[in-house]
Design a protein around this motif. Structure first.
Motif, mmCIF file in Angstrom:
data_model
loop_
_atom_site.group_PDB
_atom_site.id
_atom_site.type_symbol
_atom_site.label_atom_id
_atom_site.label_comp_id
_atom_site.label_asym_id
_atom_site.label_seq_id
_atom_site.Cartn_x
_atom_site.Cartn_y
_atom_site.Cartn_z
ATOM 1 N N SER A 110 0.859 -1.181 0.000
ATOM 2 C CA SER A 110 0.000 0.000 0.000
ATOM 3 C C SER A 110 0.895 1.232 0.000
ATOM 4 N N SER A 157 -0.301 11.884 -13.318
ATOM 5 C CA SER A 157 -0.887 12.590 -12.185
ATOM 6 C C SER A 157 -0.401 11.926 -10.906
ATOM 7 N N SER A 158 -0.045 12.731 -9.924
ATOM 8 C CA SER A 158 0.465 12.173 -8.672
ATOM 9 C C SER A 158 -0.568 12.224 -7.550
ATOM 10 N N ASP A 159 -1.867 12.232 -7.919
ATOM 11 C CA ASP A 159 -2.899 12.217 -6.889
ATOM 12 C C ASP A 159 -2.918 10.846 -6.206
ATOM 13 N N ALA A 160 -3.496 10.790 -5.022
ATOM 14 C CA ALA A 160 -3.461 9.575 -4.198
ATOM 15 C C ALA A 160 -4.053 8.363 -4.918
ATOM 16 N N GLU A 161 -5.141 8.547 -5.640
ATOM 17 C CA GLU A 161 -5.768 7.417 -6.336
ATOM 18 C C GLU A 161 -4.847 6.863 -7.433
ATOM 19 N N SER A 162 -4.220 7.740 -8.212
ATOM 20 C CA SER A 162 -3.305 7.305 -9.271
ATOM 21 C C SER A 162 -2.111 6.561 -8.695
ATOM 22 N N GLY A 175 -1.948 5.018 -5.737
ATOM 23 C CA GLY A 175 -2.440 3.744 -5.204
ATOM 24 C C GLY A 175 -2.662 2.711 -6.289
ATOM 25 N N ASP A 176 -3.262 3.129 -7.396
ATOM 26 C CA ASP A 176 -3.481 2.214 -8.526
ATOM 27 C C ASP A 176 -2.159 1.724 -9.101
#
Length: 167
Positions: free
Chosen positions: A86, A143-148, A150-151
């Motif tokens: 994670s 994109s370095s957002d949390a969802e990207s 994590g994926d």
């Protein structure tokens, strides 16, 4: 993990290592790493950027990083027991074990490497300002957002790219 290891113990053979242990190490110049990471998601471990990829430059930078203790994390014991990968607090996590993770967009990576911007890497003859760069685990995404992030970590775990960290 034991005490700090002497620099002489780090060696530069076809694979980088300490004693009988070998670790992946990726050497790039500041132009090539941006080219490699620009068009699609990119992940690699122990990314070292040197002004020019030569044996001398590699040996010098690896010795400097080793003297600073930047590779000590590689010598810590592998995690025990089951777990799942994670991202936690900007780090890769497997159970209680944490690994440094540097996430950039291609533009952010170019700037971190001393370029004015991503466009500047495309012009022949341009040179970045001198900078030192080492990433234990480098992940470059559009994109370095949390969802990207994590994926991407889930995909890396599924394809076995992170398995070496547990050895």
């Amino acid at each position: 993990m034991g005490t700090a290891q002497p620099i002489a113990a780090w060696c530069c053979t076809p694979s980088w290592g300490f004693g009988d242990r070998r670790f992946p190490m990726m050497l790039f110049d500041p132009t090539r790493i941006v080219q490699v990471a620009e068009d699609e998601p990119y992940y690699d471990t122990n990314v070292v950027v040197v002004p020019e990829v030569t044996r001398e430059a590699a040996d010098e930078e690896i010795a400097r990083l080793a003297a600073e203790g930047r590779f000590d994390w590689l010598l810590s014991p592998a995690p025990v027991g089951a777990g799942a990968w994670s991202v936690s607090g900007g780090e890769l996590a497997f159970g209680e074990r944490r690994f440094a993770l540097r996430v950039y967009s291609p533009e952010e990576l170019a700037v971190a490497l001393g370029w004015a911007d991503l466009e500047a890497t495309r012009w022949f003859g341009n040179r970045p300002r001198p900078t030192r760069f080492y990433a234990e685990n480098l992940l470059v995404l559009p994109s370095s957002d949390a969802e990207s992030v994590g994926d991407a970590v889930a995909r890396l775990a599924a394809d076995g790219s992170l398995a070496w960290l547990l050895e």
